[in-house]
Design a protein around this motif. Structure first.
Motif, PDB file in Angstrom:
ATOM      1  N   ILE A 133       7.328  -1.195  -8.589  1.00 24.19           N
ATOM      2  CA  ILE A 133       8.119  -1.989  -7.643  1.00 24.19           C
ATOM      3  C   ILE A 133       7.249  -2.642  -6.571  1.00 24.19           C
ATOM      4  O   ILE A 133       7.629  -3.657  -5.989  1.00 24.19           O
ATOM      5  CB  ILE A 133       9.225  -1.140  -6.991  1.00 24.19           C
ATOM      6  N   GLY A 134       6.063  -2.067  -6.312  1.00 21.66           N
ATOM      7  CA  GLY A 134       5.110  -2.693  -5.394  1.00 21.66           C
ATOM      8  C   GLY A 134       5.516  -2.705  -3.934  1.00 21.66           C
ATOM      9  O   GLY A 134       4.967  -3.474  -3.136  1.00 21.66           O
ATOM     10  N   LYS A 165       4.694   8.058  -8.871  1.00 22.47           N
ATOM     11  CA  LYS A 165       3.509   7.199  -8.765  1.00 22.47           C
ATOM     12  C   LYS A 165       3.679   5.942  -9.631  1.00 22.47           C
ATOM     13  O   LYS A 165       3.392   4.830  -9.190  1.00 22.47           O
ATOM     14  CB  LYS A 165       2.264   7.978  -9.208  1.00 22.47           C
ATOM     15  N   LYS A 166       4.168   6.146 -10.853  1.00 18.04           N
ATOM     16  CA  LYS A 166       4.394   5.011 -11.754  1.00 18.04           C
ATOM     17  C   LYS A 166       5.457   4.081 -11.193  1.00 18.04           C
ATOM     18  O   LYS A 166       5.313   2.849 -11.227  1.00 18.04           O
ATOM     19  CB  LYS A 166       4.815   5.528 -13.127  1.00 18.04           C
ATOM     20  N   GLU A 197       0.824  -1.208   0.000  1.00 16.52           N
ATOM     21  CA  GLU A 197       0.000   0.000   0.000  1.00 16.52           C
ATOM     22  C   GLU A 197       0.859   1.259   0.000  1.00 16.52           C
ATOM     23  O   GLU A 197       1.938   1.298   0.583  1.00 16.52           O
ATOM     24  CB  GLU A 197      -0.918   0.010   1.217  1.00 16.52           C
ATOM     25  N   PHE A 198       0.368   2.296  -0.662  1.00 13.17           N
ATOM     26  CA  PHE A 198       0.989   3.617  -0.641  1.00 13.17           C
ATOM     27  C   PHE A 198       0.168   4.469   0.323  1.00 13.17           C
ATOM     28  O   PHE A 198      -0.905   4.941  -0.002  1.00 13.17           O
ATOM     29  CB  PHE A 198       0.980   4.234  -2.051  1.00 13.17           C
ATOM     30  N   LEU A 240      -3.533  13.573  -2.559  1.00 14.02           N
ATOM     31  CA  LEU A 240      -4.675  13.082  -3.314  1.00 14.02           C
ATOM     32  C   LEU A 240      -4.252  12.285  -4.539  1.00 14.02           C
ATOM     33  O   LEU A 240      -4.903  11.311  -4.917  1.00 14.02           O
ATOM     34  CB  LEU A 240      -5.565  14.256  -3.737  1.00 14.02           C
ATOM     35  N   SER A 241      -3.165  12.690  -5.173  1.00 15.77           N
ATOM     36  CA  SER A 241      -2.764  12.041  -6.421  1.00 15.77           C
ATOM     37  C   SER A 241      -1.942  10.780  -6.203  1.00 15.77           C
ATOM     38  O   SER A 241      -1.984   9.859  -7.024  1.00 15.77           O
ATOM     39  CB  SER A 241      -1.972  13.015  -7.301  1.00 15.77           C
ATOM     40  N   LEU A 242      -1.199  10.697  -5.098  1.00 18.64           N
ATOM     41  CA  LEU A 242      -0.280   9.582  -4.897  1.00 18.64           C
ATOM     42  C   LEU A 242      -0.853   8.452  -4.050  1.00 18.64           C
ATOM     43  O   LEU A 242      -0.612   7.280  -4.334  1.00 18.64           O
ATOM     44  CB  LEU A 242       1.003  10.089  -4.235  1.00 18.64           C
ATOM     45  N   GLY A 243      -1.570   8.774  -3.007  1.00 19.37           N
ATOM     46  CA  GLY A 243      -1.902   7.783  -1.999  1.00 19.37           C
ATOM     47  C   GLY A 243      -3.001   6.800  -2.371  1.00 19.37           C
ATOM     48  O   GLY A 243      -3.977   7.161  -3.023  1.00 19.37           O
TER      49      GLY A 243
END
Length: 363
Positions: free
Chosen positions: A185-186, A179-180, A32-33, A200-203
Motif C-alpha cells: 500500500i506504500g 510487512k508485505k 517510510e516505515f 528489526l524486521s519491519l522498520g
C-alpha cells in the motif's frame, strides 16, 4: 506525498515527575516505515498519541504532508490507527467493522463495498465478512483492525503494538504479512513496539527511545551493529551486547591493546587519545569466537552456565570477574567450570567511553 516532521516536542502529564517526551525531533519520509522502539515508559506511545491528536504537546510542532496539525483534532488529521487491543465492534459483522470509517465519512455505499472487498482480499478475510468478531481468532480480529485502518486512504498509518496480544507463532506469521501489506500500500507508517525482533524486521528505520528522548535513529541493522551508546546496545539484541571494562594501551599503527589477557585488537585512530584510560569494549554474543584450545591472542575464560537453545548454544563465561555471553554453534559442548578461550574479532568490536557510555567511534 505525506512526510512527517516532529519538532522539539515536549510533553509532561499532570502530576508527572518527569517529561514523557523531551525535545523530540524526528523526520519521517513519505512512504517510510518508522518504528519507535524502547522499554515501557520511554515515551514512544506518547509520541504516537500526539501524532494522532489524542494527546496535545506542551510545546513543539507536528507537520504532516506540509500541514501543521499540532493542535488539530484527530478527525481533521486524516490519520488512521491500529490499537493494541484490536478495538473492533463486537456487535458489527466483519464487513461493517472494516467499512465503519468510510461509512462515518458518508462514502457512497458502492465505494464502501469495493474498498471493503479490496481490504478483505489483501488481509485474507473474505471467508469471514459475515461473521462477528466473537467468531474470529485473535489474529483474525487484528486483521480486521488493520483492514479498517487501510480502507480510509489515510495519509499516515499509526500502529500501537498491534501484535502484542498474539501468541509467538501467530505473531511471527502476522509480522511477515504486515510487512508485505505495508510495502504494497506504500502508506507512511509509524509503528510502536517494545519487541526488538519486530523493530528489526519491519522498520525501514528504527528510533530507539530512552526516558523521553531519541537515543539513536538509523536503519535497523546499523543500530544493531553500531549502537550509539551502552543503552542502545544493551536494549537491542537477545542476548544484549556484552560490555567489558578494559584499558587501552598504545600499539603499533592503528592497533591498541586491551587489558583482557593481552588480547590484541585493531582500533581506529580516534582511540589514540584514550590510551591508558578505562573504556568499554562492546561485542555481540554471536561475534565472539569460542574454542577449547588457545588460538592466537585468545583470552582465557571460565564457563559459568551452558544453555542449549536448539539452533545454537549460549555460554555464560567469566573473564577476570566480568561476565560475558557467547552464542556458539549447537555442536559446541561445555560444562560449568570448563576453561575456554575467547577471541574478539576487531571488525565486531565497538568502543565506548567508560564514563559517558557513548560510542568512541562514529556510529
Amino acid at each position: 506525498m505525506t512526510d512527517v516532521h516532529l519538532r522539539n516536542l515536549y510533553k509532561t502529564y499532570p502530576g508527572g515527575s518527569a517529561p514523557a517526551t523531551k525535545d523530540v525531533s524526528l523526520d519521517i519520509a513519505d512512504g517510510e516505515f518508522m518504528v519507535l522502539l524502547g522499554p515501557s515508559g520511554c515515551g514512544k506511545t506518547t509520541l504516537l498519541r500526539m501524532l494522532a491528536g489524542l494527546e496535545l504537546p506542551d510545546s513543539g510542532q507536528i507537520v504532516v504532508g506540509g500541514r501543521d496539525v499540532t493542535y488539530l483534532p484527530p478527525k481533521d488529521r486524516n490519520l488512521s490507527m491500529v490499537f493494541q487491543s484490536y478495538a473492533v465492534f463486537p456487535h458489527r459483522k466483519v464487513r461493517d467493522n472494516i467499512g465503519f470509517g468510510l461509512t462515518m465519512r458518508g462514502t457512497d455505499r458502492a465505494e464502501v463495498a469495493r474498498k471493503v472487498a479490496w481490504a478483505a482480499e489483501l488481509l485474507q478475510l473474505e471467508p469471514y465478512l459475515d461473521r462477528y468478531p466473537a467468531q474470529l481468532s485473535g489474529g483474525q480480529r487484528q486483521r480486521v483492525a488493520v483492514a479498517r485502518a487501510i480502507v480510509v486512504d489515510a495519509d499516515v498509518l499509526l500502529m500501537d503494538e498491534p501484535l502484542s496480544n498474539l501468541d509467538s507463532l501467530l505473531r511471527l506469521t502476522f509480522r511477515a504479512e504486515l510487512k508485505k501489506l505495508v510495502e504494497e500500500i506504500g502508506t507512511t507508517t509509524v509503528y510502536v513496539t517494545h519487541d526488538q525482533s519486530e523493530a528489526l524486521s519491519l522498520g525501514d528505520r528504527v528510533a530507539v527511545l530512552r526516558s523521553g528522548e531519541i537515543a539513536q535513529c538509523a536503519q535497523p541493522l546499523h543500530v544493531y551493529d553500531n549502537p550509539a551508546d551502552r543503552f542502545v546496545g544493551g536494549f537491542l539484541g537477545s542476548p544484549p551486547m556484552n560490555f567489558l571494562t578494559t584499558r587501552l594501551a598504545a600499539g603499533d599503527g592503528p592497533k591498541v591493546t586491551a587489558d583482557l589477557g593481552k588480547q590484541i585488537v585493531e582500533g581506529p585512530a580516534t582511540l589514540r587519545p584514550h590510551d591508558g584510560k578505562p573504556v568499554l569494549l562492546g561485542i555481540r554474543a554471536e561475534a565472539v569466537e569460542i574454542a577449547h584450545t588457545r588460538q592466537g591472542d585468545a583470552v582465557r575464560a571460565t564457563v559459568k552456565v551452558f544453555e542449549p537453545l536448539g539452533s545454537a548454544v549460549l555460554v555464560t563465561a567469566e573473564i577476570d570477574g566480568q561476565e560475558i555471553k557467547v552464542q556458539a554453534p549447537n555442536t559446541f559442548r561445555a560444562a560449568t567450570g570448563d576453561q575456554v578461550w575467547l577471541t574478539f574479532p576487531s571488525r565486531h568490536t565497538r568502543w565506548y567511553d567508560a564514563e559517558t557510555e557513548l560510542a568512541l567511534e562514529a556510529a
